[in-house]
Scaffold this motif. Sequence first.
Motif, PDB file in Angstrom:
ATOM      1  N   GLY A  67     -22.342 -26.279 -18.104  1.00 26.87           N
ATOM      2  CA  GLY A  67     -23.342 -27.022 -18.866  1.00 26.87           C
ATOM      3  C   GLY A  67     -22.972 -28.454 -19.154  1.00 26.87           C
ATOM      4  O   GLY A  67     -23.598 -29.108 -19.999  1.00 26.87           O
ATOM      5  N   GLY A  68     -21.965 -28.987 -18.454  1.00 24.29           N
ATOM      6  CA  GLY A  68     -21.530 -30.352 -18.700  1.00 24.29           C
ATOM      7  C   GLY A  68     -22.389 -31.403 -18.035  1.00 24.29           C
ATOM      8  O   GLY A  68     -22.409 -32.563 -18.470  1.00 24.29           O
ATOM      9  N   ILE A  69     -23.075 -31.052 -16.943  1.00 23.27           N
ATOM     10  CA  ILE A  69     -24.017 -31.947 -16.281  1.00 23.27           C
ATOM     11  C   ILE A  69     -25.327 -31.206 -16.101  1.00 23.27           C
ATOM     12  O   ILE A  69     -25.369 -29.971 -16.086  1.00 23.27           O
ATOM     13  N   ASP A 238     -18.535 -41.149 -26.770  1.00 24.27           N
ATOM     14  CA  ASP A 238     -19.172 -40.804 -28.044  1.00 24.27           C
ATOM     15  C   ASP A 238     -20.130 -41.907 -28.475  1.00 24.27           C
ATOM     16  O   ASP A 238     -21.235 -41.631 -28.973  1.00 24.27           O
ATOM     17  N   GLN A 239     -19.717 -43.155 -28.298  1.00 25.87           N
ATOM     18  CA  GLN A 239     -20.565 -44.276 -28.705  1.00 25.87           C
ATOM     19  C   GLN A 239     -21.859 -44.315 -27.900  1.00 25.87           C
ATOM     20  O   GLN A 239     -22.928 -44.629 -28.429  1.00 25.87           O
ATOM     21  N   PHE A 290     -18.016 -32.899 -26.538  1.00 25.28           N
ATOM     22  CA  PHE A 290     -19.285 -33.372 -25.988  1.00 25.28           C
ATOM     23  C   PHE A 290     -20.429 -32.467 -26.416  1.00 25.28           C
ATOM     24  O   PHE A 290     -21.479 -32.942 -26.874  1.00 25.28           O
ATOM     25  N   ARG A 291     -20.249 -31.167 -26.297  1.00 24.98           N
ATOM     26  CA  ARG A 291     -21.303 -30.226 -26.683  1.00 24.98           C
ATOM     27  C   ARG A 291     -21.652 -30.358 -28.162  1.00 24.98           C
ATOM     28  O   ARG A 291     -22.825 -30.356 -28.543  1.00 24.98           O
ATOM     29  N   ASP A 292     -20.634 -30.470 -28.988  1.00 22.22           N
ATOM     30  CA  ASP A 292     -20.874 -30.581 -30.430  1.00 22.22           C
ATOM     31  C   ASP A 292     -21.621 -31.871 -30.769  1.00 22.22           C
ATOM     32  O   ASP A 292     -22.517 -31.869 -31.638  1.00 22.22           O
ATOM     33  N   LEU A 293     -21.274 -32.962 -30.098  1.00 21.66           N
ATOM     34  CA  LEU A 293     -21.931 -34.231 -30.387  1.00 21.66           C
ATOM     35  C   LEU A 293     -23.390 -34.208 -29.935  1.00 21.66           C
ATOM     36  O   LEU A 293     -24.266 -34.736 -30.634  1.00 21.66           O
ATOM     37  N   LEU A 294     -23.667 -33.623 -28.791  1.00 28.33           N
ATOM     38  CA  LEU A 294     -25.052 -33.502 -28.345  1.00 28.33           C
ATOM     39  C   LEU A 294     -25.876 -32.726 -29.368  1.00 28.33           C
ATOM     40  O   LEU A 294     -27.021 -33.091 -29.676  1.00 28.33           O
ATOM     41  N   ARG A 295     -25.290 -31.662 -29.898  1.00 24.88           N
ATOM     42  CA  ARG A 295     -25.989 -30.848 -30.888  1.00 24.88           C
ATOM     43  C   ARG A 295     -26.195 -31.636 -32.184  1.00 24.88           C
ATOM     44  O   ARG A 295     -27.289 -31.627 -32.769  1.00 24.88           O
TER      45      ARG A 295
END
Length: 318
Positions: A67-69, A238-239, A290-295
Amino acid sequence: MDRSITTLLLLVPVLAACTWSVAAQTNQNLAQRLGYAENAKLLVVHADDIGVTHSENAASISAWERGGITSGSVMVPCPWFPEIAAYARENPSFDLGIHLTLTAEWKHYQWDGVQPASEIPSLLNEEGYFYETVQEVVNHAEPGEVEKELRAQIERAIDYGIDPTHLDAHMGAAGATPELFGIMMKLGREFKIPVRIEQSDLENAQYAEQVPNGYIISRSENALTTSVPADRWNQAYDQIITSLKPGLNELIVHLAYDNEEMRAVTVDKEHWYESAWRQRDYDYVTSQRFRDLLRKENIQLVTWREIQHLMYPDRSDR
């Protein structure tokens, strides 16, 4: 993303006035057309250069499965194309476009076209390979031979069982001039495959006039710049994520494992060409961070196949 970037992040490029109203109207309604709230932040996470090496393929497949791309594009003339085509046949949900290829930029690792050399002499250097740089393509390529070769790349992908979701240009070469860009647009219409358009192209009226009303383009296209040090990788990505705006956005990454194969291919290259760069990209997009930030940012991941279905609803799926 295969061209020099001068600012830290590519966030909201300026569009020409003549195209902004079309782009804004398209993007304003896109989220709702895909089933999201009107102000949703949509993101395609896109992996470039699939098919170049086994390392590139393996990392891209792993990132897709984790699920990274949400999307990627394949370089049909490259030696490891058959491997990724076999995976695509067995996994038809894999969102794979065609990274239309007219250059071969590596020092010891080269390729030529899908067409016989006698059919595309203006695209090949003295050794019989594609030119290394975009400028050499611009200087030498005959448009008729470009169209012949790009068409052959699309047809080969389809013949190998890939159902292409979009077209884009490796190193920007296939869209390096308005005439070449027009060839891409023509092929996109013919095969009912969206062309992934860089917004900076639309600042040039000769490009903008070839983009029809209602064409779906991304509101922002994002990638790391060459100025980002390795120890700031996560923070830089992240930015990008925290700066996304409502509408369609893209994050362009280059994925591979930093192994002996990839280091040999990328010898004497810098920045996003580096094996280590591609490993860091892989590590980020497959991370829990990455997953947590998208959420946290309420980012909705989307694919080019979804966009293709909106642009060409009458298209018959193979």
